[in-house]
Design a protein around this motif. Structure first.
Motif, PDB file in Angstrom:
ATOM      1  N   MET A 119       0.821  -1.208   0.000  1.00 58.45           N
ATOM      2  CA  MET A 119       0.000   0.000   0.000  1.00 58.45           C
ATOM      3  C   MET A 119       0.858   1.261   0.000  1.00 58.45           C
ATOM      4  O   MET A 119       0.376   2.351  -0.307  1.00 58.45           O
ATOM      5  N   LEU A 120       2.120   1.092   0.348  1.00 58.45           N
ATOM      6  CA  LEU A 120       3.020   2.245   0.409  1.00 58.45           C
ATOM      7  C   LEU A 120       3.678   2.569  -0.926  1.00 58.45           C
ATOM      8  O   LEU A 120       3.994   3.724  -1.213  1.00 58.45           O
ATOM      9  N   PHE A 121       3.908   1.542  -1.735  1.00 56.01           N
ATOM     10  CA  PHE A 121       4.717   1.724  -2.939  1.00 56.01           C
ATOM     11  C   PHE A 121       4.222   0.760  -4.014  1.00 56.01           C
ATOM     12  O   PHE A 121       3.775  -0.342  -3.703  1.00 56.01           O
ATOM     13  N   ASP A 122       4.297   1.182  -5.269  1.00 54.68           N
ATOM     14  CA  ASP A 122       3.849   0.348  -6.387  1.00 54.68           C
ATOM     15  C   ASP A 122       4.606  -0.976  -6.389  1.00 54.68           C
ATOM     16  O   ASP A 122       5.806  -1.028  -6.660  1.00 54.68           O
ATOM     17  N   TRP A 123       3.910  -2.056  -6.062  1.00 53.88           N
ATOM     18  CA  TRP A 123       4.545  -3.366  -5.928  1.00 53.88           C
ATOM     19  C   TRP A 123       5.172  -3.850  -7.234  1.00 53.88           C
ATOM     20  O   TRP A 123       6.053  -4.708  -7.241  1.00 53.88           O
ATOM     21  N   ARG A 124       4.756  -3.282  -8.375  1.00 51.29           N
ATOM     22  CA  ARG A 124       5.302  -3.702  -9.671  1.00 51.29           C
ATOM     23  C   ARG A 124       6.763  -3.311  -9.843  1.00 51.29           C
ATOM     24  O   ARG A 124       7.451  -3.822 -10.738  1.00 51.29           O
ATOM     25  N   GLN A 125       7.247  -2.411  -8.987  1.00 59.54           N
ATOM     26  CA  GLN A 125       8.646  -1.991  -9.067  1.00 59.54           C
ATOM     27  C   GLN A 125       9.570  -2.824  -8.167  1.00 59.54           C
ATOM     28  O   GLN A 125      10.769  -2.603  -8.125  1.00 59.54           O
ATOM     29  N   ILE A 126       9.014  -3.777  -7.457  1.00 56.75           N
ATOM     30  CA  ILE A 126       9.829  -4.676  -6.630  1.00 56.75           C
ATOM     31  C   ILE A 126      10.531  -5.655  -7.550  1.00 56.75           C
ATOM     32  O   ILE A 126       9.888  -6.440  -8.250  1.00 56.75           O
ATOM     33  N   ASP A 127      11.858  -5.630  -7.577  1.00 58.18           N
ATOM     34  CA  ASP A 127      12.602  -6.418  -8.568  1.00 58.18           C
ATOM     35  C   ASP A 127      13.530  -7.475  -7.972  1.00 58.18           C
ATOM     36  O   ASP A 127      14.228  -8.185  -8.703  1.00 58.18           O
ATOM     37  N   GLY A 128      13.578  -7.592  -6.641  1.00 56.98           N
ATOM     38  CA  GLY A 128      14.426  -8.609  -6.029  1.00 56.98           C
ATOM     39  C   GLY A 128      15.880  -8.205  -5.870  1.00 56.98           C
ATOM     40  O   GLY A 128      16.704  -9.014  -5.436  1.00 56.98           O
TER      41      GLY A 128
END
Length: 450
Positions: free
Chosen positions: A240-249
């Motif tokens: 909810m804090l940040f666009d999860w689609r930008q999580i890249d590992g």
């Protein structure tokens, strides 16, 4: 000890792969998987209340399914702990890369292996105190992160260079809870179930508890709220804090999100926390494997040397074996720094789920024996599995389904190949090396406990 093993890399790093696979639907995966794991823990708890022994679930497999089943269960749990520990040391190297990107990952892995070996060779009291404070740090940090993140959401904090408000809108940034469809949800289970691996360590210490009829149920009954708090609530907040689609590992999603929010100080603090969590998990994994191998040695299922205890009361040979296995992680990190985590996590998922399947199968066999012998099981009836055998069968089918899911992805399919090879190797070793009297000794031990 169970917290130390279960709340670590699977949550702080592995969750990035699960989020990439399922998107916001990963929250459902953690709830579904957590419910199944709770049934496994209650099944183990009911057996532990009746028969408190060290290395409990391997003993129960031998007692109710046969000597070979106990052999396979004990060694597979030890294999699970070793593989999970390699995943943990791999994550440790990745975390350190957030601060020192120019330093090769394997150097950090070697450093933490030496540290863990030193801690585990100390007196049990020192080891226990170390693990306690490491667990306190990460549990406190998770709670603080949830509270702080919720405050940012409530007060409408926005990430730099974006007009999207934090909250449900950010969680639904892809327009749906299932951006990758139902298949994405299914694929996420490979990592989600890995995250819960090690929580069965509760059963390892059943034989050492002062009053297992109270302490084991009390520990297991906290599993539901721990899952809701540490996994579901924390991941809901970060998505909810940040666009999860930008999580890249490239780092822990917890660290990456706060860094992306323009809060580098918080990101650095959280990086220190996830490093602490990794050390705690490796520590607990080493403990769990050592205690199981010690119990296996006593049962005649492992070399007698694994039963040797140092002056500090530590089964030192098992610590040495685990250190050697973790050194293999150093080599693998040098050769496969990018792809190693997913491969190791999927193999660990197979081993973890196999152990849970054996726990459930042992429980169902125990209930059949009780029914056949006219035993009502009243010793632990107040701590019976909710839903009884129906719930146990449902969880067993789900666990088998998770194993099948590993075949759906090329990245996780290697886990099935490795798992089959592992079981074949165990079958050969059992025939060649386990002394025939081990089965007789097991029956004698069972009779003493009755």
């Amino acid at each position: 000890m169970a917290l130390g093993s279960a709340i670590g890399t699977g949550l702080f790093y592995g969750s990035s792969s699960a989020i990439q696979a399922a998107g916001p639907a990963v929250l459902f995966a953690y709830m579904i998987g957590g419910a199944a794991v709770f049934i496994v823990m209650r099944a183990m708890g009911e057996m532990a209340v009746k028969h408190p022994v060290s290395g409990s679930f391997a003993h129960y497999a031998s007692r109710y399914l046969g000597n070979f089943a106990g052999f396979v269960t004990g060694w597979t749990f030890s294999f699970e702990m070793a593989i999970v520990a390699i995943a943990d040391v791999t994550a440790f190297g990745i975390y350190m890369g957030f601060w020192f990107p120019q330093v090769p990952q394997w150097i950090w892995v070697l450093t933490v292996v030496l540290l863990i070996a030193t801690i585990n060779l100390m007196k049990v009291k020192v080891f226990g105190e170390t693990e306690f404070w490491l667990a306190v740090v990460k549990v406190t940090a998770i709670i603080a992160m949830i509270v702080g993140g919720a405050a940012l959401i409530i007060f409408g904090f926005n990430a730099p260079d974006t007009e999207t408000a934090t909250g449900f809108a950010t969680l639904m940034s892809a327009g749906t809870l299932f951006p990758n469809g139902f298949m994405g949800l299914l694929l996420s289970f490979a990592v989600v179930m890995f995250a819960f691996g090690g929580i069965e360590t509760i059963g390892i210490t059943a034989g050492e508890a002062d009053d297992p009829s109270k302490s084991v149920p009390a520990a297991i009954n906290t599993v539901p709220w721990r899952i809701l708090l540490f996994y579901v609530a924390s991941l809901a907040v970060v998505m909810m804090l940040f666009d999860w689609r930008q999580i890249d590992g490239s780092a822990s999603p917890f660290v990456q999100i706060f860094d992306g929010l323009g809060l580098p100080a918080v990101a650095h603090v959280l990086n220190a926390v996830v490093i602490t969590a990794a050390v705690s998990a490796i520590n607990a994994d080493t403990f769990g494997a050592g205690r199981m191998l010690y119990a296996m040695s006593v049962a005649g299922h492992a070399p007698k040397s694994f039963g040797r205890v140092s002056r500090n009361g530590v089964p030192w040979m098992t610590v040495v074996i685990m250190a050697v296995v973790l050194l293999l992680g150093v080599v693998l990190n040098a050769l496969l720094p990018e792809a190693l985590f997913t491969i190791i996590a999927s193999i660990a998922t197979f081993a973890t789920v196999w152990v849970w399947i054996m726990i459930l199968a042992s429980y169902l066999a125990m209930r059949r024996r009780e029914a056949k012998e006219g035993i009502d099981g009243s010793v632990a009836r107040e701590y019976a599995v909710p839903g009884g055998t129906i719930a146990a069968w449902s969880a067993l089918v789900f666990m088998a389904f998770v194993v099948v899911l590993l075949a759906l992805s090329a990245e996780t399919r290697v886990a099935l190949y490795t798992g089959v090879i592992w079981l074949v190797i165990l079958g050969v070793l059992y025939k060649l090396l386990v002394r025939p009297t081990a089965a007789i000794d097991q029956k004698n031990n069972d009779s003493l406990l009755n």
